[in-house]
Design a protein around this motif. Structure first.
Motif, PDB file in Angstrom:
ATOM      1  N   ASP A 127       0.909  -1.144  -0.153  1.00  0.00           N
ATOM      2  CA  ASP A 127      -0.129  -0.013   0.064  1.00  0.00           C
ATOM      3  C   ASP A 127       0.751   1.380   0.057  1.00  0.00           C
ATOM      4  N   SER A 128       1.938   1.126  -0.362  1.00  0.00           N
ATOM      5  CA  SER A 128       3.111   2.424  -0.266  1.00  0.00           C
ATOM      6  C   SER A 128       2.593   3.220  -1.454  1.00  0.00           C
ATOM      7  N   PRO A 129       2.722   4.697  -1.223  1.00  0.00           N
ATOM      8  CA  PRO A 129       2.423   5.474  -2.316  1.00  0.00           C
ATOM      9  C   PRO A 129       3.334   5.785  -3.355  1.00  0.00           C
ATOM     10  N   TYR A 130       4.499   4.721  -3.288  1.00  0.00           N
ATOM     11  CA  TYR A 130       5.857   5.154  -4.417  1.00  0.00           C
ATOM     12  C   TYR A 130       5.457   3.897  -5.122  1.00  0.00           C
ATOM     13  N   LYS A 131       5.176   4.148  -6.705  1.00  0.00           N
ATOM     14  CA  LYS A 131       5.111   3.324  -7.685  1.00  0.00           C
ATOM     15  C   LYS A 131       6.151   3.075  -8.590  1.00  0.00           C
ATOM     16  N   SER A 132       7.329   3.771  -8.117  1.00  0.00           N
ATOM     17  CA  SER A 132       8.520   3.842  -8.970  1.00  0.00           C
ATOM     18  C   SER A 132       9.712   4.256  -8.182  1.00  0.00           C
ATOM     19  N   LEU A 133      10.939   3.784  -8.765  1.00  0.00           N
ATOM     20  CA  LEU A 133      11.999   4.148  -8.048  1.00  0.00           C
ATOM     21  C   LEU A 133      12.274   5.549  -8.080  1.00  0.00           C
ATOM     22  N   ALA A 134      11.999   6.489  -9.126  1.00  0.00           N
ATOM     23  CA  ALA A 134      12.185   7.795  -9.257  1.00  0.00           C
ATOM     24  C   ALA A 134      11.290   8.495  -8.048  1.00  0.00           C
ATOM     25  N   GLU A 135       9.991   8.071  -7.899  1.00  0.00           N
ATOM     26  CA  GLU A 135       9.245   8.560  -6.705  1.00  0.00           C
ATOM     27  C   GLU A 135       9.566   8.228  -5.296  1.00  0.00           C
ATOM     28  N   LEU A 136      10.164   7.047  -5.278  1.00  0.00           N
ATOM     29  CA  LEU A 136      10.840   6.837  -3.758  1.00  0.00           C
ATOM     30  C   LEU A 136      11.981   7.585  -3.545  1.00  0.00           C
ATOM     31  N   ILE A 137      12.884   7.770  -4.619  1.00  0.00           N
ATOM     32  CA  ILE A 137      14.063   8.723  -4.561  1.00  0.00           C
ATOM     33  C   ILE A 137      13.771  10.337  -4.280  1.00  0.00           C
TER      34      ILE A 137
ATOM     35  N   MET B 289      12.202 -12.263  -2.658  1.00  0.00           N
ATOM     36  CA  MET B 289      10.841 -11.252  -2.699  1.00  0.00           C
ATOM     37  C   MET B 289       9.946 -11.513  -3.622  1.00  0.00           C
ATOM     38  N   ALA B 290      10.407 -12.104  -4.788  1.00  0.00           N
ATOM     39  CA  ALA B 290       9.393 -12.356  -5.922  1.00  0.00           C
ATOM     40  C   ALA B 290       8.059 -12.917  -5.530  1.00  0.00           C
ATOM     41  N   LYS B 291       8.089 -13.904  -4.945  1.00  0.00           N
ATOM     42  CA  LYS B 291       6.711 -14.820  -4.655  1.00  0.00           C
ATOM     43  C   LYS B 291       5.797 -13.734  -3.814  1.00  0.00           C
ATOM     44  N   HIS B 292       6.415 -12.874  -2.867  1.00  0.00           N
ATOM     45  CA  HIS B 292       5.692 -11.922  -2.083  1.00  0.00           C
ATOM     46  C   HIS B 292       5.214 -10.979  -2.945  1.00  0.00           C
ATOM     47  N   HIS B 293       5.917 -10.284  -3.893  1.00  0.00           N
ATOM     48  CA  HIS B 293       5.513  -9.416  -4.751  1.00  0.00           C
ATOM     49  C   HIS B 293       4.238 -10.029  -5.798  1.00  0.00           C
ATOM     50  N   VAL B 294       4.310 -11.076  -6.436  1.00  0.00           N
ATOM     51  CA  VAL B 294       3.255 -11.782  -6.895  1.00  0.00           C
ATOM     52  C   VAL B 294       1.991 -11.724  -6.041  1.00  0.00           C
ATOM     53  N   ALA B 295       2.352 -12.399  -4.750  1.00  0.00           N
ATOM     54  CA  ALA B 295       1.166 -12.534  -4.153  1.00  0.00           C
ATOM     55  C   ALA B 295       0.344 -11.205  -3.458  1.00  0.00           C
ATOM     56  N   GLY B 296       1.077  -9.999  -3.804  1.00  0.00           N
ATOM     57  CA  GLY B 296       0.472  -8.627  -3.405  1.00  0.00           C
ATOM     58  C   GLY B 296       0.683  -8.229  -2.215  1.00  0.00           C
ATOM     59  N   LYS B 297       1.929  -8.903  -1.418  1.00  0.00           N
ATOM     60  CA  LYS B 297       2.027  -8.619  -0.113  1.00  0.00           C
ATOM     61  C   LYS B 297       3.112  -7.367   0.000  1.00  0.00           C
ATOM     62  N   VAL B 298       3.814  -7.151  -0.824  1.00  0.00           N
ATOM     63  CA  VAL B 298       4.822  -6.020  -0.941  1.00  0.00           C
ATOM     64  C   VAL B 298       4.899  -5.791  -2.659  1.00  0.00           C
ATOM     65  N   ARG B 299       5.702  -4.502  -2.847  1.00  0.00           N
ATOM     66  CA  ARG B 299       5.798  -4.218  -4.083  1.00  0.00           C
ATOM     67  C   ARG B 299       7.181  -4.197  -4.535  1.00  0.00           C
ATOM     68  N   VAL B 300       7.879  -4.645  -5.467  1.00  0.00           N
ATOM     69  CA  VAL B 300       9.459  -4.543  -5.697  1.00  0.00           C
ATOM     70  C   VAL B 300       9.298  -3.369  -6.890  1.00  0.00           C
TER      71      VAL B 300
ATOM     72  N   HIS C 120       6.651  -0.576   9.774  1.00  0.00           N
ATOM     73  CA  HIS C 120       7.503  -0.204  10.648  1.00  0.00           C
ATOM     74  C   HIS C 120       8.837   0.532   9.978  1.00  0.00           C
ATOM     75  N   VAL C 121       8.806   0.253   8.639  1.00  0.00           N
ATOM     76  CA  VAL C 121       9.708   0.839   7.776  1.00  0.00           C
ATOM     77  C   VAL C 121       9.239   0.983   6.283  1.00  0.00           C
ATOM     78  N   LYS C 122       9.823   1.992   5.753  1.00  0.00           N
ATOM     79  CA  LYS C 122       9.050   2.145   4.361  1.00  0.00           C
ATOM     80  C   LYS C 122       9.891   1.817   3.193  1.00  0.00           C
ATOM     81  N   VAL C 123      11.182   1.195   3.465  1.00  0.00           N
ATOM     82  CA  VAL C 123      11.709   0.456   2.371  1.00  0.00           C
ATOM     83  C   VAL C 123      12.644  -0.688   2.845  1.00  0.00           C
TER      84      VAL C 123
END
Length: 323
Positions: free
Chosen positions: A132-142, A212-223, A201-204
């Motif tokens: 649910d992070s608002p950051y959708k790209s590396l540029a936004e995060l940086i 991390m791949a399987k958790h990304h596919v499961a929608g738990k995190v966003r790579v 507890h952390v943002k990144v």
């Protein structure tokens, strides 16, 4: 060339032309893992032991032995001091070994104290945020990190100076911040990083693609980005690389092997040719994929050069990061 980042160096020039030195096949093949059973070094040894036998590159089973201490430092010193001439023995290593060598954590010996044999697979670093992070790209995060660095806690599965810390430091540098001022949270492994992200507890998080791949596919995190030269196959095929997003960050986590410095040229050539033959076999591909590794094959002089280049690069990164 495969789209999945194949870096295969055929040391003998042609698979069909490989000629194994006479009488050089190890009589008691052994792989030394510099840690307890179950970790990355064990995985690396099992990859070689299983596939070498299955592909009929060796005629007898390879023993896997363990020597815990210093994340490979004790094994490194043991090979140099006790088994430098032993042509039966290969020892597991990783890009983490190169990082520790760059930081002087293997004692009096440097990267030239052994003969680097080959890498037979790799994982790659990733930067990940909560689903649910608002950051959708590396540029936004940086951009957000740069605007308010004190608000960004970054978690990694290792202490300050570890590979995950170094990946995080590259993010800080991209945001024009001092890595040593980074709010880094050292956790015990990738699972703890995922828990911290999901709990807010952390943002990144900094971690490895395979975990991390399987958790990304499961929608738990966003790579947000993979630290590879080109996109990875499989579950992360749609995730752009950091380079695609304008940030020159690469972090291959290679899995490789070395032998003693005083191993004979014939013994060394036997292993180089064996690895070259192995890398072309379907048995090896199956074993590598079963361990969640991506194609990354460097053998003989090509691997030796890569390790030494990595150590030099890590020395610069460590200095820039205030280590």
């Amino acid at each position: 060339m495969s789209n999945s980042i194949l870096k295969t160096i055929l040391a003998a020039g042609c698979f069909a032309a490989i000629a194994f030195p006479a009488d050089a096949e190890p009589t008691k093949p052994e792989c030394l893992a510099g840690a307890k059973p179950g970790g990355g070094f064990d995985l690396t040894c099992r990859l070689a032991a299983n596939s070498l036998l299955e592909a009929k590159v060796i005629g007898k089973p390879m023993a896997v032995t363990y020597m815990e201490g210093g994340v490979g430092a004790v094994a490194y010193n043991h090979v140099i001091g006790k088994r430098s001439k032993d042509g039966n023995l290969i020892t597991a290593a990783s890009s983490g070994s190169a990082l520790l060598l760059a930081q002087g954590k293997f004692g009096q010996y440097d990267e030239s104290a052994v003969r680097w044999l080959g890498a037979l697979g790799a994982d790659y670093g990733v930067l990940v945020v909560a689903a649910d992070s608002p950051y959708k790209s590396l540029a936004e995060l940086i951009a957000a990190y740069k605007a308010n660095p004190s608000d960004f806690a970054v978690a990694g599965g290792g202490a300050v100076g570890s590979q995950d810390w170094m990946k995080s430091s590259l993010l800080a540098k991209a945001a024009e911040q001092e890595p040593k001022q980074m709010r880094y949270v050292a956790l015990e492994g990738g699972g703890a990083v995922l828990t911290a992200l999901e709990g807010g507890h952390v943002k990144v998080g900094a971690g490895d693609a395979a975990e991390m791949a399987k958790h990304h596919v499961a929608g738990k995190v966003r790579v947000l980005a993979v630290m590879s030269p080109s996109r990875l196959p499989g579950d992360l095929a749609e995730v752009p690389t950091a380079k695609e997003q304008g940030i020159d960050i690469e972090w291959p986590v290679w899995r490789g092997y070395y032998v003693g410095k005083d191993v004979s040229d014939d013994d060394y050539k036997w292993w180089v040719d064996a690895f070259t033959k192995l890398a072309a076999s379907p048995e090896f591909t199956k074993e590598r994929e079963a361990r969640g590794l991506y194609e990354y094959t460097l053998i003989g002089d090509a691997f030796d050069g890569q390790v030494k280049a990595d150590v030099a690069r890590f020395k610069i990164l460590a200095k820039e990061a205030g280590m």
